[in-house]
Scaffold this motif. Structure first.
Motif, mmCIF file in Angstrom:
data_model
loop_
_atom_site.group_PDB
_atom_site.id
_atom_site.type_symbol
_atom_site.label_atom_id
_atom_site.label_comp_id
_atom_site.label_asym_id
_atom_site.label_seq_id
_atom_site.Cartn_x
_atom_site.Cartn_y
_atom_site.Cartn_z
ATOM 1 N N GLY A 381 0.403 -14.239 1.054
ATOM 2 C CA GLY A 381 0.664 -13.233 2.111
ATOM 3 C C GLY A 381 1.240 -11.939 1.579
ATOM 4 N N LEU A 382 0.814 -11.535 0.385
ATOM 5 C CA LEU A 382 1.372 -10.317 -0.222
ATOM 6 C C LEU A 382 0.392 -9.144 -0.263
ATOM 7 C CD1 LEU A 382 3.285 -11.732 -3.339
ATOM 8 C CD2 LEU A 382 4.180 -11.255 -1.081
ATOM 9 N N GLY A 383 -0.897 -9.447 -0.277
ATOM 10 C CA GLY A 383 -1.919 -8.425 -0.546
ATOM 11 C C GLY A 383 -1.792 -7.162 0.284
ATOM 12 N N LEU A 384 -1.794 -7.318 1.622
ATOM 13 C CA LEU A 384 -1.749 -6.132 2.490
ATOM 14 C C LEU A 384 -0.419 -5.384 2.328
ATOM 15 C CD1 LEU A 384 -3.415 -7.364 5.822
ATOM 16 C CD2 LEU A 384 -4.328 -5.757 4.145
ATOM 17 N N ASP A 385 0.662 -6.145 2.117
ATOM 18 C CA ASP A 385 1.970 -5.499 1.969
ATOM 19 C C ASP A 385 2.032 -4.699 0.667
ATOM 20 O OD1 ASP A 385 4.679 -5.142 3.015
ATOM 21 O OD2 ASP A 385 5.246 -6.128 1.151
ATOM 22 N N ILE A 386 1.412 -5.233 -0.391
ATOM 23 C CA ILE A 386 1.388 -4.497 -1.668
ATOM 24 C C ILE A 386 0.645 -3.176 -1.467
ATOM 25 C CG2 ILE A 386 0.359 -4.498 -3.981
ATOM 26 C CD1 ILE A 386 0.971 -7.543 -4.079
ATOM 27 N N ALA A 387 -0.500 -3.252 -0.759
ATOM 28 C CA ALA A 387 -1.290 -2.034 -0.524
ATOM 29 C C ALA A 387 -0.480 -1.042 0.320
ATOM 30 C CB ALA A 387 -2.600 -2.393 0.176
ATOM 31 N N ARG A 388 0.184 -1.550 1.349
ATOM 32 C CA ARG A 388 0.970 -0.661 2.225
ATOM 33 C C ARG A 388 2.102 0.012 1.437
ATOM 34 N NH1 ARG A 388 5.639 -1.402 5.088
ATOM 35 N NH2 ARG A 388 5.684 -3.611 4.589
ATOM 36 N N ARG A 389 2.805 -0.783 0.627
ATOM 37 C CA ARG A 389 3.943 -0.223 -0.113
ATOM 38 C C ARG A 389 3.503 0.783 -1.168
ATOM 39 N NH1 ARG A 389 8.453 -4.006 -1.955
ATOM 40 N NH2 ARG A 389 6.808 -5.302 -2.785
ATOM 41 N N THR A 390 2.360 0.517 -1.766
ATOM 42 C CA THR A 390 1.848 1.475 -2.755
ATOM 43 C C THR A 390 1.569 2.811 -2.063
ATOM 44 O OG1 THR A 390 0.855 -0.311 -4.008
ATOM 45 C CG2 THR A 390 0.017 1.904 -4.429
ATOM 46 N N ALA A 391 0.914 2.724 -0.883
ATOM 47 C CA ALA A 391 0.593 3.962 -0.151
ATOM 48 C C ALA A 391 1.873 4.665 0.288
ATOM 49 C CB ALA A 391 -0.272 3.628 1.057
ATOM 50 N N GLU A 392 2.807 3.895 0.842
ATOM 51 C CA GLU A 392 4.025 4.514 1.381
ATOM 52 C C GLU A 392 4.905 5.096 0.277
ATOM 53 O OE1 GLU A 392 5.840 1.654 3.946
ATOM 54 O OE2 GLU A 392 4.392 2.030 5.565
#
Ligand SMILES: Nc1ncnc2c1ncn2[C@@H]1O[C@H](COP(=O)(O)OP(=O)(O)OP(=O)(O)O)[C@@H](O)[C@H]1O
Ligand SMILES: [Mg+2]
Length: 419
Positions: A381-392
């Motif tokens: 359950g990390l994939g989308l959060d990693i993408a979000r944090r990279t963008a943010e």
């Protein structure tokens, strides 16, 4: 706080000054009144000496030369000098008592003259209110001006003191904000009063501790990633022992890629300061889609790649953007059945680029797929959060949609690189 301290000093100074100045002002008034009264009394005494010693005409002339209105009441009822009412106090003075009494508009000073030829006489000197308090308003005004000047001085000194205390506190707040924003090199120069100085030392100590703990965390993340090398070695040996040379080469290539990924994870974890590098989003996206296209072919997935002509520089390091694209495409392969089509679109947008990954699968099953650690498929359950944090972390954002085909859609906004 500065205003509060200044107000406190103003209030304290005012209270002290009021406590001193009010009695002083009353004393000034009392001294002025008693001075005027004793001056009038001596004038009355000097006229009293003349009563009986001179004739009536000379006495009248004497009363005219005084600085106050003087009246002499004779025992036969005659009155010499300034006209004045025969008040109760005058009657009292006829009984032999020299008195001072309040009269309309001032005071009357009455001196009883005993033993004058023709009986007791009374000399009356009238002191009007202006003469009684002569000079007092000027002294009061001087005191008030002095008081205001002292309060002003107190406020000025209070403001200077407050500034001396507040400057180091503001500096502390600034350092805290920088630390909170991720600048771990931020330190303060301890300054100001002892207590604020101590807070400065404590904040620097805290910053050192946070830096140390983060370094330890990075090292342990690197150590954990390093553990993957052992099963990878086993996998490589297995691949080498395969009888089909083509299959062996293919698996070995994958193992190589996996090893490179592990090495880059270890290096990334050990990197002290994250460089704010940039990359060409078009090139990175194209490379990652090319990587996933092999698997797409294997799984009979049709996909479209819609890339705006590059370069499209974004404020994200190439390996982080690659990890984002991998996380999004990995989700398509992990959470949609084989054969489901998907699309990747990269287009310039105001202030950056938009990367859209959409598929024709069943769509998001969980209510909040962005919740870190929550997986609808038993994964991490990390994939989308990693993408979000990279963008943010670069100032961008990630949003989820339902795709045109009814499946999942993820839109990543990445800000353009500034340099
Ligand atoms: N393309 C997609 N189609 C359907 N569901 C999706 C899709 N992408 C993500 N999801 C849902 O969102 C959840 C969260 O995705 P996320 O990538 O954060 O974690 P994960 O894929 O479960 O685990 P990990 O990526 O760490 O292996 C998934 O568990 C899945 O339920
Ligand atoms: Mg995932």
């Amino acid at each position: 706080m500065r205003r509060w301290l200044t107000l406190l000093v103003a209030a304290t100074t005012s209270l002290v000054l009021i406590a001193l100045m009010v009695p002083l002002a009353l004393l000034v008034r009392t001294v002025a009144v008693s001075g005027a009264v004793s001056e009038a009394e001596s004038e009355a005494e000097s006229v009293a000496v003349a009563v009986g010693a001179v004739d009536a005409e000379t006495l009248r002339l004497t009363t005219e030369q005084t600085s106050h209105p003087v009246t002499v009441f004779l025992s036969d009822g005659r009155l010499i000098g300034a006209p004045a009412p025969r008040s109760t106090a005058v009657e009292l003075a006829f009984l032999g008592r020299s008195v001072t009494a309040a009269a309309p508009g001032g005071r009357e000073i009455l001196v009883s003259v005993q033993g004058a030829p023709g009986g007791t006489a009374v000399v009356r000197v009238f002191l009007d209110d202006d003469r009684l308090t002569r000079g007092v308003p000027q002294v009061w005004a001087g005191l008030a001006a002095l008081g205001l000047a002292l309060v002003g001085l107190g406020v000025l000194v209070g403001d200077r003191l407050a500034r001396a205390v507040i400057r180091p506190i503001t500096a502390l707040a600034g350092v805290s904000h920088r630390l909170a924003a991720g600048d771990l090199s931020a330190r303060t120069v301890p300054d100001g009063p002892v207590e604020v100085h101590a807070v400065g030392i404590a904040l620097n100590h805290l910053a050192e501790r946070i830096t140390g703990l983060l370094a330890e965390e990075r090292e342990s993340a690197a150590d954990l990633s390093h553990r993957l090398r052992t099963p990878l070695t086993g996998l490589r040996l297995e691949a080498e022992s395969l009888t089909d040379p083509e299959e062996s080469a293919r698996i070995e290539a994958r193992v190589d890629a996996l090893e490179r990924a592990v090495t880059s994870v270890i290096n990334e974890a050990r990197r002290r300061v994250r460089d704010r590098a940039e990359c060409d989003a078009a090139a990175v996206t194209a490379a990652r889609v090319a990587f996933w296209s092999v698997l797409a072919e294997d799984q009979a997935r049709h996909f479209t790649l819609d890339l705006a002509p590059g370069p499209l520089p974004v404020a994200v390091p190439a390996d982080e953007l690659a990890a984002c694209v991998d996380a999004l495409l990995g989700n398509v392969f992990a959470h949609t059945p084989e054969g489901v089509s998907f699309s990747v679109r990269l287009e310039p947008a105001e202030g950056g680029v938009l990367l859209t990954v959409a598929d024709a699968g069943p769509g998001f099953a969980t209510s909040d797929p962005l919740q870190r650690g929550e997986s609808g498929a038993g994964s991490t359950g990390l994939g989308l959060d990693i993408a979000r944090r990279t963008a943010e972390s670069a100032g961008g954002s990630l949003s989820l949609r339902t795709s045109a085909a009814g499946g999942a859609g993820v839109i990543l906004f990445l800000p353009a690189a500034t340099s």
